[in-house]
Design an enzyme around this catalytic site. Sequence first.
Site, PDB file in Angstrom:
ATOM      1  N   GLU A   1       0.819  -1.211   0.000  1.00 33.30           N
ATOM      2  CA  GLU A   1       0.000   0.000   0.000  1.00 33.30           C
ATOM      3  C   GLU A   1       0.853   1.261   0.000  1.00 33.30           C
ATOM      4  OE1 GLU A   1      -2.519   0.043   3.470  1.00 33.30           O
ATOM      5  OE2 GLU A   1      -3.014  -2.072   3.201  1.00 33.30           O
TER       6      GLU A   1
ATOM      7  N   CYS B   1       3.055   8.319   1.605  1.00 29.93           N
ATOM      8  CA  CYS B   1       3.493   7.385   2.634  1.00 29.93           C
ATOM      9  C   CYS B   1       3.728   6.050   1.947  1.00 29.93           C
ATOM     10  CB  CYS B   1       2.405   7.271   3.701  1.00 29.93           C
ATOM     11  SG  CYS B   1       2.758   5.998   4.927  1.00 29.93           S
TER      12      CYS B   1
ATOM     13  N   CYS C   1       5.175  -7.438   7.699  1.00 30.58           N
ATOM     14  CA  CYS C   1       6.121  -6.962   8.714  1.00 30.58           C
ATOM     15  C   CYS C   1       6.290  -8.064   9.743  1.00 30.58           C
ATOM     16  CB  CYS C   1       5.554  -5.706   9.376  1.00 30.58           C
ATOM     17  SG  CYS C   1       6.661  -4.973  10.607  1.00 30.58           S
TER      18      CYS C   1
ATOM     19  N   CYS D   1       3.818  -5.785  16.397  1.00 31.21           N
ATOM     20  CA  CYS D   1       3.147  -4.835  17.299  1.00 31.21           C
ATOM     21  C   CYS D   1       1.666  -5.208  17.440  1.00 31.21           C
ATOM     22  CB  CYS D   1       3.280  -3.404  16.786  1.00 31.21           C
ATOM     23  SG  CYS D   1       4.991  -2.854  16.674  1.00 31.21           S
TER      24      CYS D   1
ATOM     25  N   CYS E   1      -1.173  -3.240  15.340  1.00 24.19           N
ATOM     26  CA  CYS E   1      -0.919  -2.901  13.939  1.00 24.19           C
ATOM     27  C   CYS E   1      -1.402  -3.990  12.982  1.00 24.19           C
ATOM     28  CB  CYS E   1       0.575  -2.653  13.756  1.00 24.19           C
ATOM     29  SG  CYS E   1       0.993  -2.205  12.071  1.00 24.19           S
TER      30      CYS E   1
ATOM     31  N   GLY F   1       5.666  -2.366   6.889  1.00 25.46           N
ATOM     32  CA  GLY F   1       7.057  -2.805   7.012  1.00 25.46           C
ATOM     33  C   GLY F   1       7.863  -1.974   7.990  1.00 25.46           C
TER      34      GLY F   1
ATOM     35  N   CYS G   1      -2.092   2.017   8.133  1.00 26.26           N
ATOM     36  CA  CYS G   1      -1.210   0.906   7.763  1.00 26.26           C
ATOM     37  C   CYS G   1      -1.844  -0.460   7.624  1.00 26.26           C
ATOM     38  CB  CYS G   1      -0.154   0.696   8.835  1.00 26.26           C
ATOM     39  SG  CYS G   1       0.681   2.125   9.312  1.00 26.26           S
TER      40      CYS G   1
HETATM   41  N1  SAH Z   1       7.562   0.009  11.237  1.00 27.90           N
HETATM   42  C1  SAH Z   1       7.616   1.422  11.357  1.00 27.90           C
HETATM   43  C2  SAH Z   1       6.782   2.174  10.347  1.00 27.90           C
HETATM   44  C3  SAH Z   1       5.397   1.703  10.035  1.00 27.90           C
HETATM   45  S1  SAH Z   1       4.033   2.015  11.103  1.00 27.90           S
HETATM   46  C4  SAH Z   1       7.288   1.844  12.759  1.00 27.90           C
HETATM   47  O1  SAH Z   1       6.923   1.011  13.549  1.00 27.90           O
HETATM   48  O2  SAH Z   1       7.436   3.011  13.065  1.00 27.90           O
HETATM   49  C5  SAH Z   1       3.751   3.746  11.141  1.00 27.90           C
HETATM   50  C6  SAH Z   1       3.188   4.205  12.486  1.00 27.90           C
HETATM   51  O3  SAH Z   1       1.808   3.818  12.655  1.00 27.90           O
HETATM   52  C7  SAH Z   1       3.937   3.617  13.663  1.00 27.90           C
HETATM   53  O4  SAH Z   1       4.141   4.592  14.635  1.00 27.90           O
HETATM   54  C8  SAH Z   1       2.973   2.565  14.143  1.00 27.90           C
HETATM   55  O5  SAH Z   1       3.236   2.207  15.464  1.00 27.90           O
HETATM   56  C9  SAH Z   1       1.651   3.263  13.937  1.00 27.90           C
HETATM   57  N2  SAH Z   1       0.483   2.395  13.967  1.00 27.90           N
HETATM   58  C10 SAH Z   1       0.358   1.115  13.566  1.00 27.90           C
HETATM   59  N3  SAH Z   1      -0.881   0.650  13.782  1.00 27.90           N
HETATM   60  C11 SAH Z   1      -1.566   1.658  14.336  1.00 27.90           C
HETATM   61  C12 SAH Z   1      -2.915   1.797  14.807  1.00 27.90           C
HETATM   62  N4  SAH Z   1      -3.784   0.795  14.756  1.00 27.90           N
HETATM   63  N5  SAH Z   1      -3.280   2.991  15.295  1.00 27.90           N
HETATM   64  C13 SAH Z   1      -2.398   4.017  15.364  1.00 27.90           C
HETATM   65  N6  SAH Z   1      -1.140   3.949  14.948  1.00 27.90           N
HETATM   66  C14 SAH Z   1      -0.723   2.773  14.453  1.00 27.90           C
END
Ligand code: SAH
Length: 347
Positions: A90, A103, A110, A114, A117, A157, A329
């Site tokens: 995406e 973006c 990934c 987390c 995510c 990622g 994401c």
């Molecule tokens: N892997 C990298 C970049 C991708 S995620 C990282 O972890 O920074 C981009 C941002 O979106 C990160 O800060 C991630 O923690 C956040 N993110 C992911 N899922 C989310 C969600 N459900 N709500 C809010 N932020 C989220």
Amino acid sequence: MCDLKSQTLPELTETLRAMGEPAFRGRQVFTWLHKGVKSYEEMRNLPGSLREKLKSRYPLAVPQAVRKQISRLDGTVKYLWELADGNCIESVFMRYRHGNTVCISSQVGCRMGCAFCASTIAGKVRDLTPSEMLDQVLFTQLDVGETVSNIVLMGIGEPLDNLDAVLRFLELVNHPDGMNIGMRHISLSTCGLVPGIRRLAELQLQLTLSVSLHAPDRETRSKIMPVNRAYDVDELFDACHDYFQKTGRRISFEYAVIDGVNDHDWQADLIARKLKGMPGHINLIPLNDVAESPLRPSRRLAAFQKRLEHHGLTATVRRSLGGDIDASCGQLRRKAMEEAQKGEDSQ
Ligand code: SAH
């Protein structure tokens, strides 16, 4: 490397020289590739015989936009690209006052795990190549028909888990004969891979580093971000302090505020203590609901923000764009994967 678009200008020049071509051909081909041509036929100032040779030796892969969603709220555009091997990623195009921003994703899936995510649910399939990252910027710009001035590596990622390719992508997208997007207009977001942060600090790039903090204490962070078990939050803060010392550049900390998990006042106080000596900026993100996760958006976001500000920190709440189009994401890719799965099940 048989992917010509991932080659730097000196490498491309050498590739063409090895094919018996004069040096200036390297720059010609580089310029065409970075204009987003879809075939070698479009490279009009190259001899036909060379175009044929390139075509047979270096197939030109172009991503296909298999889905495109345009937000009715703010014009944000989300793309689901299909890559040459059938995998999907995406990108999101957003209009901000400071310029058009794309973006981009850095991996297919990934492996960071987390808890909140959507990108990580099915794990990592593979790394993206430099040209696959470049293509997201290039073909978004061409499709939207507006110049892209900013890039954020915040899609699917973990960029520091694919750092060599990311660095090469940065060199390509920054090149004056290519898209010429300045490092100061690029942000890279990491979940906290400490060795990668240290490597970036050495390189002294002018980009903006964003660190996904999401909790300042070991217990909470390890619960929602497994990466914390490999690189503990205190080690992460050390690396951030060193990064600031070496580069003089302010780090932006992302913090998705989760109800009852990381929104306590004591956690705001701890952030302030751990950031002492460094001008941090906390970017509070209202948690996007991910259906598969039990975590919910915080009900005390404003109070948490006040508490951070009370300590003299800059804390802003991220404006959410594309709320009507699964713009965060991994959600669109996830939906497409589920639909494909349903299609298979019903056959
Ligand atoms: N892997 C990298 C970049 C991708 S995620 C990282 O972890 O920074 C981009 C941002 O979106 C990160 O800060 C991630 O923690 C956040 N993110 C992911 N899922 C989310 C969600 N459900 N709500 C809010 N932020 C989220």
